[in-house]
Design an enzyme around this catalytic site. Structure first.
Site, PDB file in Angstrom:
ATOM      1  N   ASP A 153      -6.436  -3.251   1.474  1.00  0.00           N
ATOM      2  CA  ASP A 153      -5.476  -3.136   0.566  1.00  0.00           C
ATOM      3  C   ASP A 153      -4.503  -4.347   0.292  1.00  0.00           C
ATOM      4  O   ASP A 153      -3.704  -4.504  -0.403  1.00  0.00           O
ATOM      5  CB  ASP A 153      -4.448  -1.979   1.005  1.00  0.00           C
ATOM      6  CG  ASP A 153      -3.952  -2.121   2.608  1.00  0.00           C
ATOM      7  OD1 ASP A 153      -4.799  -2.068   3.361  1.00  0.00           O
ATOM      8  OD2 ASP A 153      -2.884  -2.601   2.972  1.00  0.00           O
TER       9      ASP A 153
ATOM     10  N   ASN B  89       1.001  -1.150   0.020  1.00  0.00           N
ATOM     11  CA  ASN B  89      -0.093   0.044  -0.072  1.00  0.00           C
ATOM     12  C   ASN B  89       0.907   1.230  -0.204  1.00  0.00           C
ATOM     13  O   ASN B  89       1.624   1.648   0.920  1.00  0.00           O
ATOM     14  CB  ASN B  89      -0.760  -0.051   1.329  1.00  0.00           C
ATOM     15  CG  ASN B  89      -2.005   1.054   1.081  1.00  0.00           C
ATOM     16  OD1 ASN B  89      -2.281   1.521   0.034  1.00  0.00           O
ATOM     17  ND2 ASN B  89      -2.900   1.143   2.186  1.00  0.00           N
TER      18      ASN B  89
ATOM     19  N   TYR C 232      -6.309   8.490  12.100  1.00  0.00           N
ATOM     20  CA  TYR C 232      -5.888   7.320  11.308  1.00  0.00           C
ATOM     21  C   TYR C 232      -6.714   5.834  11.756  1.00  0.00           C
ATOM     22  O   TYR C 232      -6.721   5.793  12.962  1.00  0.00           O
ATOM     23  CB  TYR C 232      -4.638   7.124  11.054  1.00  0.00           C
ATOM     24  CG  TYR C 232      -4.026   5.981  10.167  1.00  0.00           C
ATOM     25  CD1 TYR C 232      -3.991   5.909   8.831  1.00  0.00           C
ATOM     26  CD2 TYR C 232      -3.714   4.767  10.770  1.00  0.00           C
ATOM     27  CE1 TYR C 232      -3.828   4.994   8.119  1.00  0.00           C
ATOM     28  CE2 TYR C 232      -3.505   3.554   9.761  1.00  0.00           C
ATOM     29  CZ  TYR C 232      -3.464   3.812   8.289  1.00  0.00           C
ATOM     30  OH  TYR C 232      -3.290   2.703   7.608  1.00  0.00           O
TER      31      TYR C 232
ATOM     32  N   HIS D  20     -14.432  -4.352  10.762  1.00  0.00           N
ATOM     33  CA  HIS D  20     -13.983  -2.961  11.441  1.00  0.00           C
ATOM     34  C   HIS D  20     -15.244  -2.306  11.804  1.00  0.00           C
ATOM     35  O   HIS D  20     -16.027  -1.797  10.646  1.00  0.00           O
ATOM     36  CB  HIS D  20     -13.437  -2.319  10.333  1.00  0.00           C
ATOM     37  CG  HIS D  20     -11.916  -2.562   9.997  1.00  0.00           C
ATOM     38  ND1 HIS D  20     -11.158  -1.852   9.574  1.00  0.00           N
ATOM     39  CD2 HIS D  20     -11.338  -3.993  10.098  1.00  0.00           C
ATOM     40  CE1 HIS D  20      -9.853  -2.499   9.290  1.00  0.00           C
ATOM     41  NE2 HIS D  20      -9.922  -3.647   9.775  1.00  0.00           N
TER      42      HIS D  20
ATOM     43  N   HIS E 119      -3.272  -9.721   9.074  1.00  0.00           N
ATOM     44  CA  HIS E 119      -3.729  -8.660   8.744  1.00  0.00           C
ATOM     45  C   HIS E 119      -4.541  -9.025   7.371  1.00  0.00           C
ATOM     46  O   HIS E 119      -4.288  -9.870   6.559  1.00  0.00           O
ATOM     47  CB  HIS E 119      -2.654  -7.876   8.155  1.00  0.00           C
ATOM     48  CG  HIS E 119      -2.463  -6.510   7.618  1.00  0.00           C
ATOM     49  ND1 HIS E 119      -1.686  -5.855   7.048  1.00  0.00           N
ATOM     50  CD2 HIS E 119      -3.725  -5.348   7.787  1.00  0.00           C
ATOM     51  CE1 HIS E 119      -2.200  -4.635   6.535  1.00  0.00           C
ATOM     52  NE2 HIS E 119      -3.598  -4.185   7.172  1.00  0.00           N
TER      53      HIS E 119
ATOM     54  N   GLU F  46      -4.215  -4.097  19.641  1.00  0.00           N
ATOM     55  CA  GLU F  46      -3.170  -4.154  18.462  1.00  0.00           C
ATOM     56  C   GLU F  46      -2.125  -3.025  18.346  1.00  0.00           C
ATOM     57  O   GLU F  46      -2.427  -1.841  18.552  1.00  0.00           O
ATOM     58  CB  GLU F  46      -3.904  -4.449  17.213  1.00  0.00           C
ATOM     59  CG  GLU F  46      -2.930  -4.545  15.933  1.00  0.00           C
ATOM     60  CD  GLU F  46      -4.008  -4.466  14.406  1.00  0.00           C
ATOM     61  OE1 GLU F  46      -5.147  -4.694  14.732  1.00  0.00           O
ATOM     62  OE2 GLU F  46      -3.362  -4.052  13.538  1.00  0.00           O
TER      63      GLU F  46
ATOM     64  N   GLU G 156       1.646  -6.528  11.531  1.00  0.00           N
ATOM     65  CA  GLU G 156       1.298  -6.279   9.943  1.00  0.00           C
ATOM     66  C   GLU G 156       2.216  -5.767   9.193  1.00  0.00           C
ATOM     67  O   GLU G 156       2.265  -5.979   8.093  1.00  0.00           O
ATOM     68  CB  GLU G 156      -0.215  -5.678  10.034  1.00  0.00           C
ATOM     69  CG  GLU G 156       0.083  -4.135  10.501  1.00  0.00           C
ATOM     70  CD  GLU G 156      -1.318  -3.343  10.421  1.00  0.00           C
ATOM     71  OE1 GLU G 156      -2.218  -3.942  10.827  1.00  0.00           O
ATOM     72  OE2 GLU G 156      -1.223  -2.198   9.996  1.00  0.00           O
TER      73      GLU G 156
HETATM   74  O1  EZ4 Z   1      -3.223   0.184   8.618  1.00  0.00           O
HETATM   75  O2  EZ4 Z   1      -4.122  -1.697   5.945  1.00  0.00           O
HETATM   76  O3  EZ4 Z   1      -5.133  -3.592  11.093  1.00  0.00           O
HETATM   77  N1  EZ4 Z   1      -5.134  -2.952  10.162  1.00  0.00           N
HETATM   78  C1  EZ4 Z   1      -4.592  -2.046   9.903  1.00  0.00           C
HETATM   79  C2  EZ4 Z   1      -4.883  -1.681   8.459  1.00  0.00           C
HETATM   80  C3  EZ4 Z   1      -3.555  -0.874   7.952  1.00  0.00           C
HETATM   81  C4  EZ4 Z   1      -3.805  -0.730   6.240  1.00  0.00           C
HETATM   82  C5  EZ4 Z   1      -2.167  -0.229   5.891  1.00  0.00           C
HETATM   83  O4  EZ4 Z   1      -2.349  -0.454   4.655  1.00  0.00           O
HETATM   84  O5  EZ4 Z   1      -3.934  -1.375  10.686  1.00  0.00           O
HETATM   85  O6  EZ4 Z   1      -5.596  -0.564   8.456  1.00  0.00           O
HETATM   86 CO    CO Z   2      -3.463  -2.704  12.169  1.00  0.00          CO
END
Ligand code: EZ4
Ligand code: CO
Length: 402
Positions: free
Chosen positions: A316, A37, A159, A122, A312, A236, A262
Site C-alpha cells: 500500500d 491506506n 490480519y 512476507h 515500512h 514488530e 509504521e
Molecule cells: O498492516 O501496510 O509490517 N507491515 C504491516 C502492513 C500494514 C499495512 C497497513 O496498510 O503491518 O501489513
Molecule cells: Co507491521
C-alpha cells in the site's frame, strides 16, 4: 524555479494509490506518494483544497522552508492525513531538485553509505507447513530475511497473513473484513512456528514477525521471551505505542529485538521510545512520517541512541514511496532493513521505476531524481475503489485494541 502546476492522481491498479505530481516553470516534474491506506481521498482532498493553492508560484528548490511552511502554517499539528500530504510534497520536491541537478536523490542525502539495501519479504501461510514451504521459496529467490506469519489453529482468519505467495494486500473493497482474535491461541502457537522455521530454514536466515499491536505489555514480554531461543531479527508492533512508556515493561523482560513505528507520523511519536532505548528499529516511512526531510531527522535521533531504521514497505506504499525509501536507506548510516513486497504488474506499468532486487538486496538505481515515473493515461484506466483495512474482534465480540 517556480512550481506552476500540481496534480493529484488517484488510481487503483490493483489497489488504491494517491500520487502528487508537481511541475516547475522549467518543465521539470517530481512525484510524491500520498497514499494512506483506507483513507486515500482524505489526503487527496487535503492536498487539492489546502496545500496545492499554497504551492503554486513557490520556489521548488526551497524544500525545508516548504516543509516548515505547510507544517507550522497549518496550525493544527501532526496527524496522518496532514503528514501524508506534507510527505508527498516533500518527496516530489526532492525528486525535482535531484532531476534539476542531474543526480539520483541519494547523492543529495550525503551519498551512499552502503552498496545495496537489505530487504525482507512476507512469507505467509495458512499453517506451519505452508509457511515453511513459502519461506523456502523466498530463500530460493535470494531473500536473506523473511517476515513469517501463519494462520492460527482455531481462528478462521488473521490480519497480516497474506493470501498470495508474493503479493500482499491488507485492504478489502467496500466494507471492512472482521477478523476474530484470541491471544491465548496466538501465544501458544507462535513459538512452535518459529521453532520449526529456525530448525528447518537454518541459522543464518533473518526471521521477523509482526504482532500487529494485538498484545498487552506483559503478553508481549512473554512472547518475546518465548522467542529468544529462535533469535528473531525483530518482533514488530507487539503493543500499540500511543503509550510509549509501555515498552519499558517489555524491555525489562526480553532480549528479542523490537521494531515499532509504521503508523507514526512525526518524531514526537517515537521520541521516548528512542531516547529511552526501548526499541531497536524505527519503522517510520517516507509517505506517512513527513517525507524524506522528516525521516532523516528521525534517523539522526535514532542514530544517537543505537537504534536502526527498518521502514515500512508493504504494497500500500506506492513505487514512489519505495524508491524514496531506497534512496533514504542507501544513505543513512544507521540503516537496518527495509520491508519489500513486489507490486502488481498493473501497478508497475502505471508507476514504472528503476529500482531493482537481486539476491535479497535492493538498489534505487542511478537515474536522476527518484527514478520513478507515472503513466497518467494508463492510471486513468484504473479508477479509485473504496477499500478498508480489516477490524479485529475478540471471540466474545469485543473490538480488539488496534
Ligand atoms: O498492516 O501496510 O509490517 N507491515 C504491516 C502492513 C500494514 C499495512 C497497513 O496498510 O503491518 O501489513
Ligand atoms: Co507491521
Amino acid at each position: 524555479m517556480r512550481i506552476i502546476d500540481a496534480k493529484v492522481i488517484v488510481c487503483s491498479p490493483g489497489r488504491n494509490f494517491v500520487t502528487l505530481k508537481l511541475t516547475t516553470e522549467d518543465g521539470v516534474y517530481g512525484l510524491g506518494d500520498a497514499t494512506l491506506n483506507g483513507r486515500e481521498l482524505a489526503v487527496a482532498c487535503y492536498l487539492t483544497e489546502h496545500d496545492i493553492p499554497l504551492l503554486i508560484g513557490r520556489d521548488a528548490r526551497r524544500i525545508e522552508d516548504t516543509w516548515q511552511y505547510l507544517y507550522k502554517g497549518a496550525y493544527w499539528r501532526r496527524g496522518s492525513v496532514t503528514m501524508s500530504a506534507i510527505s508527498a510534497v516533500d518527496t516530489a520536491l526532492w525528486d525535482i531538485k535531484a532531476k534539476a541537478l542531474n543526480v539520483p536523490v541519494y547523492q543529495l542525502l550525503g551519498g551512499a553509505s552502503r552498496d545495496e539495501v537489505l530487504v525482507y519479504g512476507h512469507a505467509s501461510g495458512a499453517d506451519i507447513e505452508e509457511t515453511l514451504q513459502i519461506g523456502a521459496e523466498y530463500i530460493a529467490l535470494g531473500y536473506k530475511a523473511i517476515r513469517a506469519q501463519s494462520g492460527i489453529p482455531g481462528l478462521q482468519s488473521t490480519y497480516g497473513v497474506g493470501q498470495g505467495r508474493m503479493h500482499y494486500e491488507p485492504a478489502e473493497p467496500d466494507a471492512p473484513t472482521e477478523n476474530l482474535w484470541s491471544t491465548e491461541l496466538y501465544l501458544e502457537f507462535v513459538p512452535k512456528l518459529f521453532e520449526r522455521l529456525r530448525r528447518e530454514l537454518g541459522p543464518t536466515l533473518h526471521l521477523l514477525h509482526d504482532a500487529h499491536h494485538r498484545l498487552t505489555p506483559i503478553e508481549a514480554a512473554r512472547l518475546g521471551k518465548s522467542l529468544e531461543p529462535h533469535h528473531l531479527f525483530w518482533l514488530e508492533d507487539p503493543v500499540p505505542a500511543e503509550l510509549q512508556e509501555s515498552y519499558r515493561l517489555i524491555r525489562r523482560h526480553t532480549t528479542t529485538p523490537l521494531a515499532v513505528g509504521e503508523v507514526f507520523d512525526t518524531i514526537y511519536d517515537c521520541q521516548q521510545l528512542i531516547q529511552e532505548q526501548l526499541i531497536d528499529y524505527i519503522r517510520t516511512t517516507v509517505v506517512h512520517a513527513g517525507g524524506i526531510s522528516h525521516l532523516r531527522k528521525i534517523a539522526s535521533l535514532a542514530e544517537m541512541y543505537h537504534i536502526r531504521t527498518g521502514s515500512h514497505g508493504a504494497t500500500d506504499l506506492s513505487p514512489v514511496c519505495m524508491a524514496a525509501a531506497l534512496h533514504f536507506d542507501l544513505s543513512v548510516p544507521n540503516f537496518g532493513i527495509q520491508e519489500y513486497m513486489p507490486h502488481s504488474e498493473e501497478t508497475n506499468r502505471v508507476l514504472p521505476h528503476s529500482y531493482r532486487f537481486a539476491d535479497g538486496m535492493m538498489f534505487p538505481g542511478d537515474k536522476p531524481g527518484l527514478g520513478v515515473d507515472i503513466d497518467e493515461c494508463l492510471a486513468a484506466q484504473f479508477p479509485y475503489r473504496r477499500a478498508y483495512l480489516p477490524i479485529n474482534r475478540k471471540l466474545d465480540g469485543t473490538m480488539h485494541n488496534w
